[in-house]
Design a protein around this motif. Structure first.
Motif, mmCIF file in Angstrom:
data_model
loop_
_atom_site.group_PDB
_atom_site.id
_atom_site.type_symbol
_atom_site.label_atom_id
_atom_site.label_comp_id
_atom_site.label_asym_id
_atom_site.label_seq_id
_atom_site.Cartn_x
_atom_site.Cartn_y
_atom_site.Cartn_z
ATOM 1 N N TYR A 1 0.796 -1.221 0.000
ATOM 2 C CA TYR A 1 0.000 0.000 0.000
ATOM 3 C C TYR A 1 0.837 1.283 0.000
ATOM 4 O O TYR A 1 0.307 2.366 -0.216
ATOM 5 C CB TYR A 1 -0.929 0.020 1.223
ATOM 6 N N GLY A 2 2.125 1.142 0.260
ATOM 7 C CA GLY A 2 2.996 2.308 0.332
ATOM 8 C C GLY A 2 4.080 2.264 -0.722
ATOM 9 O O GLY A 2 3.994 1.521 -1.692
ATOM 10 N N ASP A 3 5.112 3.061 -0.516
ATOM 11 C CA ASP A 3 6.192 3.194 -1.488
ATOM 12 C C ASP A 3 7.521 3.226 -0.736
ATOM 13 O O ASP A 3 7.853 4.231 -0.103
ATOM 14 C CB ASP A 3 5.986 4.477 -2.292
ATOM 15 N N GLU A 4 8.270 2.132 -0.806
ATOM 16 C CA GLU A 4 9.519 2.034 -0.055
ATOM 17 C C GLU A 4 10.571 3.014 -0.558
ATOM 18 O O GLU A 4 11.304 3.606 0.237
ATOM 19 C CB GLU A 4 10.051 0.600 -0.104
ATOM 20 N N GLU A 5 10.666 3.200 -1.866
ATOM 21 C CA GLU A 5 11.638 4.153 -2.408
ATOM 22 C C GLU A 5 11.333 5.574 -1.922
ATOM 23 O O GLU A 5 12.242 6.333 -1.578
ATOM 24 C CB GLU A 5 11.666 4.101 -3.938
ATOM 25 N N LYS A 6 10.062 5.910 -1.893
ATOM 26 C CA LYS A 6 9.659 7.227 -1.394
ATOM 27 C C LYS A 6 9.969 7.343 0.099
ATOM 28 O O LYS A 6 10.421 8.386 0.567
ATOM 29 C CB LYS A 6 8.158 7.449 -1.644
ATOM 30 N N ALA A 7 9.746 6.268 0.840
ATOM 31 C CA ALA A 7 10.049 6.273 2.281
ATOM 32 C C ALA A 7 11.529 6.547 2.512
ATOM 33 O O ALA A 7 11.904 7.340 3.383
ATOM 34 C CB ALA A 7 9.639 4.940 2.916
ATOM 35 N N ILE A 8 12.372 5.907 1.727
ATOM 36 C CA ILE A 8 13.813 6.109 1.841
ATOM 37 C C ILE A 8 14.166 7.566 1.536
ATOM 38 O O ILE A 8 14.936 8.194 2.275
ATOM 39 C CB ILE A 8 14.573 5.129 0.919
ATOM 40 N N ALA A 9 13.587 8.106 0.481
ATOM 41 C CA ALA A 9 13.851 9.500 0.108
ATOM 42 C C ALA A 9 13.387 10.464 1.203
ATOM 43 O O ALA A 9 14.082 11.443 1.517
ATOM 44 C CB ALA A 9 13.171 9.826 -1.219
ATOM 45 N N ILE A 10 12.246 10.191 1.795
ATOM 46 C CA ILE A 10 11.721 11.044 2.867
ATOM 47 C C ILE A 10 12.637 10.984 4.083
ATOM 48 O O ILE A 10 12.966 12.016 4.683
ATOM 49 C CB ILE A 10 10.277 10.632 3.224
#
Length: 177
Positions: free
Chosen positions: A129-138
């Motif tokens: 449901y989420g985005d791991e690459e985006k989580a890393i960037a955040i």
């Protein structure tokens, strides 16, 4: 989360890339990590993972671990802060109770299911449901923001995490095969 991350390693690499989850009291993390390393010398990198929560000596545990060659995946105030990043933001929760409550609402909004802290499939659900690459960037962005603001101590970095470093390390090893 850690079990799900471990189980995400492709079967053909699980003999070479091992995540061993060992639960212990926060004050014993370094000692336990060093004990495990001595029992299993074939493991090349040692990581400890823990939250700020109410840990009084949070910064010193991190510093001591790093001085002993142990990598640290920490989150301030709690792991749910890192989970929030999968859904696009790391809100500035003042404490673990507010963080868990905020993430619970966000999780239910995104998934349609209630958040259960002990959910053994939380990693799979965050990926789905989420985005791991985006989580890393955040998480990287938050770290840079804290550095720019002179917040050197992990306890000053709220919200903050280094869990992205662990995830990146595992993903890079998977890509190398």
């Amino acid at each position: 989360y850690m079990y799900g991350l471990r189980d995400s390693i492709p079967k053909e690499l699980q003999g070479r890339l091992v995540i061993k989850v060992k639960e212990t009291k926060t004050c014993n993390l370094i000692e336990e990590a060093l004990t495990q390393a001595s029992l299993y010398p074939q493991y090349g990198e040692i990581w400890i993972v823990f939250d700020r929560d109410q840990v009084q000596n949070f910064d010193s545990i991190i510093n001591d671990a790093l001085l002993k060659g142990i990598h640290v995946g920490w989150t301030n105030p709690c792991i749910e802060e890192w989970f929030c990043a999968y859904f696009g933001k790391m809100p500035p929760y003042a404490d673990s109770v507010k963080c868990c409550s905020g993430f619970s609402k966000q999780f239910e909004d995104k998934t349609g299911h209630p958040y259960v802290k002990s959910d053994k499939d939380i990693y799979k659900k965050l990926i789905q449901y989420g985005d791991e690459e985006k989580a890393i960037a955040i998480a990287k962005g938050k770290a840079q923001e804290h550095e720019s603001n002179g917040n050197e101590k992990p306890s000053q970095q709220c919200p903050g995490t280094t869990m992205h470093l662990l995830v990146e390390e595992i993903k890079s090893k998977i890509q190398k095969g």
